[in-house]
Design a protein around this motif. Structure first.
Motif, PDB file in Angstrom:
ATOM      1  N   HIS A   1      54.534  54.057  70.618  1.00 50.43           N
ATOM      2  CA  HIS A   1      54.262  52.855  71.408  1.00 50.43           C
ATOM      3  C   HIS A   1      54.435  51.610  70.539  1.00 50.43           C
ATOM      4  CE1 HIS A   1      52.103  55.976  73.599  1.00 50.43           C
ATOM      5  NE2 HIS A   1      52.250  55.211  74.663  1.00 50.43           N
ATOM      6  N   GLU A   2      54.865  50.544  71.174  1.00 53.34           N
ATOM      7  CA  GLU A   2      54.977  49.261  70.473  1.00 53.34           C
ATOM      8  C   GLU A   2      54.118  48.245  71.197  1.00 53.34           C
ATOM      9  OE1 GLU A   2      56.300  46.352  67.712  1.00 53.34           O
ATOM     10  OE2 GLU A   2      56.128  48.513  67.673  1.00 53.34           O
ATOM     11  N   TYR A   3      53.331  47.498  70.442  1.00 51.41           N
ATOM     12  CA  TYR A   3      52.461  46.468  71.009  1.00 51.41           C
ATOM     13  C   TYR A   3      52.990  45.098  70.634  1.00 51.41           C
ATOM     14  CZ  TYR A   3      49.268  50.366  71.619  1.00 51.41           C
ATOM     15  OH  TYR A   3      48.706  51.556  71.983  1.00 51.41           O
ATOM     16  N   ARG A   4      53.080  44.217  71.631  1.00 50.98           N
ATOM     17  CA  ARG A   4      53.514  42.847  71.415  1.00 50.98           C
ATOM     18  C   ARG A   4      52.593  41.926  72.197  1.00 50.98           C
ATOM     19  NH1 ARG A   4      58.357  42.157  68.167  1.00 50.98           N
ATOM     20  NH2 ARG A   4      58.650  44.310  67.488  1.00 50.98           N
ATOM     21  N   LYS A   5      52.427  40.696  71.693  1.00 52.13           N
ATOM     22  CA  LYS A   5      51.601  39.719  72.381  1.00 52.13           C
ATOM     23  C   LYS A   5      52.267  39.348  73.701  1.00 52.13           C
ATOM     24  CE  LYS A   5      49.281  35.323  71.721  1.00 52.13           C
ATOM     25  NZ  LYS A   5      49.044  34.210  70.803  1.00 52.13           N
ATOM     26  N   TYR A   6      51.517  39.407  74.781  1.00 48.07           N
ATOM     27  CA  TYR A   6      52.030  39.076  76.103  1.00 48.07           C
ATOM     28  C   TYR A   6      52.385  37.593  76.154  1.00 48.07           C
ATOM     29  CZ  TYR A   6      52.329  38.936  81.184  1.00 48.07           C
ATOM     30  OH  TYR A   6      52.774  38.783  82.471  1.00 48.07           O
ATOM     31  N   ASN A   7      53.611  37.283  76.539  1.00 52.52           N
ATOM     32  CA  ASN A   7      54.061  35.896  76.664  1.00 52.52           C
ATOM     33  C   ASN A   7      55.308  35.851  77.533  1.00 52.52           C
ATOM     34  OD1 ASN A   7      56.261  36.604  74.979  1.00 52.52           O
ATOM     35  ND2 ASN A   7      55.117  36.066  73.146  1.00 52.52           N
ATOM     36  N   ALA A   8      56.036  34.738  77.506  1.00 51.09           N
ATOM     37  CA  ALA A   8      57.223  34.580  78.353  1.00 51.09           C
ATOM     38  C   ALA A   8      58.317  35.602  78.032  1.00 51.09           C
ATOM     39  CB  ALA A   8      57.777  33.167  78.225  1.00 51.09           C
ATOM     40  N   TRP A   9      58.381  36.088  76.796  1.00 55.86           N
ATOM     41  CA  TRP A   9      59.396  37.072  76.429  1.00 55.86           C
ATOM     42  C   TRP A   9      58.906  38.504  76.624  1.00 55.86           C
ATOM     43  CZ3 TRP A   9      64.336  37.510  76.077  1.00 55.86           C
ATOM     44  CH2 TRP A   9      64.886  38.646  75.483  1.00 55.86           C
ATOM     45  N   TRP A  10      57.719  38.788  76.175  1.00 54.24           N
ATOM     46  CA  TRP A  10      57.169  40.148  76.261  1.00 54.24           C
ATOM     47  C   TRP A  10      56.293  40.237  77.505  1.00 54.24           C
ATOM     48  CZ3 TRP A  10      59.919  42.977  73.259  1.00 54.24           C
ATOM     49  CH2 TRP A  10      60.405  42.474  72.066  1.00 54.24           C
ATOM     50  N   ASN A  11      56.921  40.541  78.638  1.00 53.86           N
ATOM     51  CA  ASN A  11      56.200  40.641  79.898  1.00 53.86           C
ATOM     52  C   ASN A  11      56.807  41.765  80.741  1.00 53.86           C
ATOM     53  OD1 ASN A  11      58.452  39.574  81.459  1.00 53.86           O
ATOM     54  ND2 ASN A  11      57.931  37.584  80.577  1.00 53.86           N
ATOM     55  N   GLU A  12      56.208  42.010  81.902  1.00 55.64           N
ATOM     56  CA  GLU A  12      56.646  43.133  82.728  1.00 55.64           C
ATOM     57  C   GLU A  12      58.067  42.985  83.259  1.00 55.64           C
ATOM     58  OE1 GLU A  12      54.517  40.095  84.255  1.00 55.64           O
ATOM     59  OE2 GLU A  12      53.251  41.753  83.692  1.00 55.64           O
ATOM     60  N   LYS A  13      58.568  41.767  83.362  1.00 54.61           N
ATOM     61  CA  LYS A  13      59.940  41.572  83.833  1.00 54.61           C
ATOM     62  C   LYS A  13      60.950  41.945  82.739  1.00 54.61           C
ATOM     63  CE  LYS A  13      63.083  38.209  85.810  1.00 54.61           C
ATOM     64  NZ  LYS A  13      63.320  36.822  86.157  1.00 54.61           N
ATOM     65  N   LYS A  14      60.721  41.474  81.515  1.00 56.21           N
ATOM     66  CA  LYS A  14      61.646  41.747  80.406  1.00 56.21           C
ATOM     67  C   LYS A  14      61.540  43.186  79.898  1.00 56.21           C
ATOM     68  CE  LYS A  14      63.025  37.411  79.695  1.00 56.21           C
ATOM     69  NZ  LYS A  14      64.211  36.813  79.242  1.00 56.21           N
ATOM     70  N   CYS A  15      60.356  43.775  80.005  1.00 55.30           N
ATOM     71  CA  CYS A  15      60.110  45.120  79.458  1.00 55.30           C
ATOM     72  C   CYS A  15      59.939  46.144  80.574  1.00 55.30           C
ATOM     73  CB  CYS A  15      58.875  45.094  78.569  1.00 55.30           C
ATOM     74  SG  CYS A  15      58.947  43.885  77.246  1.00 55.30           S
ATOM     75  N   ALA A  16      60.726  46.022  81.601  1.00 54.07           N
ATOM     76  CA  ALA A  16      60.608  46.890  82.770  1.00 54.07           C
ATOM     77  C   ALA A  16      60.947  48.343  82.433  1.00 54.07           C
ATOM     78  CB  ALA A  16      61.524  46.407  83.879  1.00 54.07           C
ATOM     79  N   PRO A  17      60.151  49.289  82.929  1.00 50.80           N
ATOM     80  CA  PRO A  17      60.479  50.706  82.732  1.00 50.80           C
ATOM     81  C   PRO A  17      61.885  51.005  83.240  1.00 50.80           C
ATOM     82  CG  PRO A  17      58.255  50.487  83.548  1.00 50.80           C
ATOM     83  CD  PRO A  17      58.877  49.116  83.625  1.00 50.80           C
TER      84      PRO A  17
END
Length: 75
Positions: A24-40
């Motif tokens: 698993h990779e953890y990143r701070k939630y923001n405009a880049w690291w969100n459910e839209k950019k990191c979609a399954p």
């Protein structure tokens, strides 16, 4: 086709992914690291730094928005 999500990692973290110890990779939630950019289902490239030689190709399998205090082992 969706453009792969590129994640540059420090050597120590890349090596633990490569060995299978880290999944698993953890990143701070923001405009880049969100459910839209990191979609399954989105292709992902894990790279040792920004070089072209040591890379792992995969697919995002899940995304969860979590608070820092909920993450027991963030490494």
């Amino acid at each position: 086709m969706t453009k792969p999500l590129f994640i540059a990692l420090k050597t120590e973290y890349f090596d633990t992914f490569k060995s299978g110890q880290k999944t698993h990779e953890y990143r701070k939630y923001n405009a880049w690291w969100n459910e839209k950019k990191c979609a399954p289902g989105r292709p992902v490239i894990l790279s040792k730094g920004y070089g072209n030689y040591d890379r792992i190709y995969g697919v995002v399998t899940s995304f969860q928005k979590r608070y820092v205090n909920e993450i027991k082992d963030a490494n």
